[in-house]
Write an enzyme that holds these catalytic residues in place. Structure first.
Site, PDB file in Angstrom:
ATOM      1  N   GLU A 391       0.831  -1.211   0.000  1.00 11.71           N
ATOM      2  CA  GLU A 391       0.000   0.000   0.000  1.00 11.71           C
ATOM      3  C   GLU A 391       0.867   1.262   0.000  1.00 11.71           C
ATOM      4  OE1 GLU A 391      -3.080  -0.093  -0.733  1.00 11.71           O
ATOM      5  OE2 GLU A 391      -3.292  -2.261  -0.506  1.00 11.71           O
ATOM      6  N   HIS A 394       1.715   2.318  -3.459  1.00 13.00           N
ATOM      7  CA  HIS A 394       0.690   3.172  -4.083  1.00 13.00           C
ATOM      8  C   HIS A 394       0.825   4.614  -3.588  1.00 13.00           C
ATOM      9  CE1 HIS A 394      -1.505   0.103  -6.178  1.00 13.00           C
ATOM     10  NE2 HIS A 394      -1.855  -0.559  -5.090  1.00 13.00           N
TER      11      HIS A 394
END
Length: 607
Positions: A391, A394
């Site tokens: 994550e 991202h």
């Protein structure tokens, strides 16, 4: 620029509402956000069918002198806006345009209904099941509720029952799926594409369904022998544990691959958690980003009303010479009504403002980590640690994008490129040199032993070919469903045929797995993206970072070639810029396959 300002004003509401409707603890907020999403959606549809708006853009695109004077990013953004218009059928006559709008609305409704249907539990009369396994399912009067596949249950019979009941065909859901696929196809053909897949793949790395088909076929060929070996290992294990019934079935794959992993490499998460406290992992990310990119993460105080739950942390992302790059809100802990998926939300996109300043990006990272016991830190399992790194990949894509337009900021890029920065972070999370910088036992301060990291990495290769083959099967199915219509057979017959041909484990009569395939909504014709992103991440890792995961010059090249452009540059050009060579379908396939075989020697040496 005016178009992008318009897009920015809409996205700031839509993106924030998209996040609030999922994550806010207060139901009233979630409901209001849902309403805002619908209103903005309708507004966007109206604008996308505004002929005057479209004409002004078309005049620009037709003016060769003006077009040739624009920089590539501006040209690409203008074309992307035009693409949005064309999907709404704006270039068609009045009657067809109305039809396109109606189809768009219908598709949206079908998507929502289908998505809800993928999660609805099935009920069965409890007397149908043998008494000794009933306790595995929730009782409702004379019925048992089956809400999932129970894939980790050691009892073969429970998994078989769950598989046959949960995946039992449902005529309403089947009708929804068939109408959704047909409507998508009609819309695509109405606006000038052969199939929905052709439309969906515009602007991606793959570019068209032919390339995707080639990629999946070649990958499947390379995997087939390895997958057979994996299935043989699972079958042996099943014979050992269940000699009466040793034929390998689809409900066995996830369970027995787990058993093999555990038996071969003792990787009980409990052994690892003490080394992965959340604080240590965040330190590890901070240290990695600072070495690779010159970036540090600083905790910021929040104002009253700025956060939706008191355990949310705000991080400022600061570059050593460029200063503040943006903000990441970390919403990491479980709470009632919070969905269990890990995800990254853009709340505000970056863009160059009219006054020459840069509008800083703002994102939210959502995980569902367990709340720690009093006085003890939050401990992450290896899987949670890898998800945190994923994550964060991202988030860095969002923070480091420096596009002029927010329409292509950060992760607003082709689906098959969007997962590259996040999957690449998983390679860092699995590298001993990186892990060794931060993994310390929270009580003793002792570092995580090297052989434990090796065992963990090797365990991931157990049955990895069969796992990948399953992904190929899903991707092929998705391509066929969104290919030529009318479909030659029912979606269930296509499933049966594809499963036996591409996956290899037998189809189970009266089941319809496709009715639980929720990715058909958000990833229609693009399910292959995850495999393709992984192939790129693998190539980037091996060529650029495997030698030295802290190489600053490589980090800068990665930022310059891949992260900085968001969706403002053609994805294949970004990849070729990073790897400094042009790529064929075979390169993608080889990258995935070599990952399955790689590293075994080093592991043997370490042991």
């Amino acid at each position: 620029m005016i178009f992008d300002q318009l897009s920015d004003s809409l996205c700031r509401v839509a993106d924030l509402a998209d996040f609030v409707k999922v994550a806010h603890p207060d139901f009233a907020f979630r409901e209001a956000a849902e309403e805002a999403c619908r209103n903005i959606g309708t507004m966007v549809e109206k604008l996308n069918t505004d002929v005057e708006l479209c004409q002004s853009l078309r005049r620009l695109l037709a003016d060769e002198t003006v077009m040739s004077s624009l920089d590539p990013e501006t040209r690409r953004v203008a074309e992307l806006f035009m693409f949005d218009f064309e999907i709404s059928g704006i270039h068609l006559d009045e009657e067809k345009r109305k039809k396109a709008v109606d189809l768009n609305v219908r598709i949206l409704d079908l998507c929502n209904e289908f998505l809800i249907g993928t999660h609805v539990p099935n009920k069965i009369d409890k007397h149908v099941l043998p008494e000794h396994i009933r306790y595995n399912f929730t009782a409702e009067g004379n019925y048992l509720r089956v809400a999932g596949l129970h894939a980790d249950c050691p009892d073969d019979l429970v998994r078989e029952a769950a598989y046959k009941i949960f995946l039992h065909s449902n005529s309403q859901q089947l009708a929804r799926l068939e109408e959704l696929l047909a409507s998508r196809n009609s819309l695509a053909q109405l606006v000038g594409y052969d199939t929905f897949a052709h439309r969906a793949l515009q602007g991606t790395m793959a570019k068209n369904p032919e390339t995707v088909r080639q990629f999946l076929e070649k990958l499947s060929e390379q995997l087939s022998k390895r997958t057979q070996k994996d299935f043989e290992m699972m079958t042996k294990m099943k014979m050992k544990l269940n000699p009466h019934n040793s034929m390998l079935m689809p409900w066995d794959h996830p369970y027995y691959s787990g058993v093999l992993r555990a038996e071969r490499y003792n990787i009980d998460p409990g052994l690892y958690c003490p080394f992965f406290s959340l604080g240590a992992c965040m330190e590890g990310l901070n240290s990695l980003f600072s070495q690779l990119l010159g970036i540090s993460l600083y905790a910021e105080q929040t104002k009253r009303g700025e956060i939706w739950s008191e355990d949310v942390r705000k991080l400022a992302v600061v570059h050593e010479t460029e200063g503040l790059l943006g903000y990441i809100y970390c919403d990491f802990f479980q709470r009632p009504d919070k969905p269990h998926q890990d995800c990254h939300f853009t709340v505000r996109g970056g863009r160059l403002k009219e006054n020459g300043e840069y509008q800083l990006p703002v994102v939210v990272l959502m995980l569902s980590l367990p709340n720690s016991a009093r006085g003890a830190p939050t401990l992450l399992s290896p899987g949670m640690m890898e998800n945190l790194f994923h994550e964060m990949g991202h988030a860095m894509h969002s923070m480091l994008g420096r596009t002029r337009y927010q329409h292509v900021t950060g992760t607003r890029c082709a689906t098959d490129f969007a997962e590259v920065p996040s999957i690449l972070m998983e390679y860092f999370a699995n590298d001993y040199r990186v892990v060794n910088q931060f993994a310390r036992h929270y009580k003793t301060g002792q570092p995580l032993p090297k052989n434990m990291v090796s065992r963990l990495c090797e365990s991931k290769k157990v049955c990895a070919a069969a796992d990948m083959q399953l992904q190929v099967f899903y991707a092929v199915l998705d391509q066929i469903y969104h290919g030529k219509h009318p479909l030659k057979k029912s979606t269930t017959e296509i499933l049966k045929e594809t499963q036996e041909k591409v996956y290899g484990l037998p189809y189970v009569p009266n089941t319809a797995w496709q009715l639980r395939f929720s990715h058909l909504v958000g990833y229609g014709a693009k399910y292959y993206s995850y495999l393709m992103s992984r192939a790129v991440a693998s190539m980037v890792w091996k060529q650029c970072f495997a030698q030295n995961p802290f190489d600053r010059a490589m980090g800068e090249r990665y930022r310059r070639e891949m992260l900085a452009h968001g969706g403002g540059k053609e994805p294949m050009l970004m990849v070729q810029g990073m790897l400094q060579k042009s790529l064929s379908v075979e390169d993608f396939v080889d990258a995935l396959v070599s990952d399955l075989d790689h590293d075994f020697e080093t592991f043997i040496m370490d042991s």
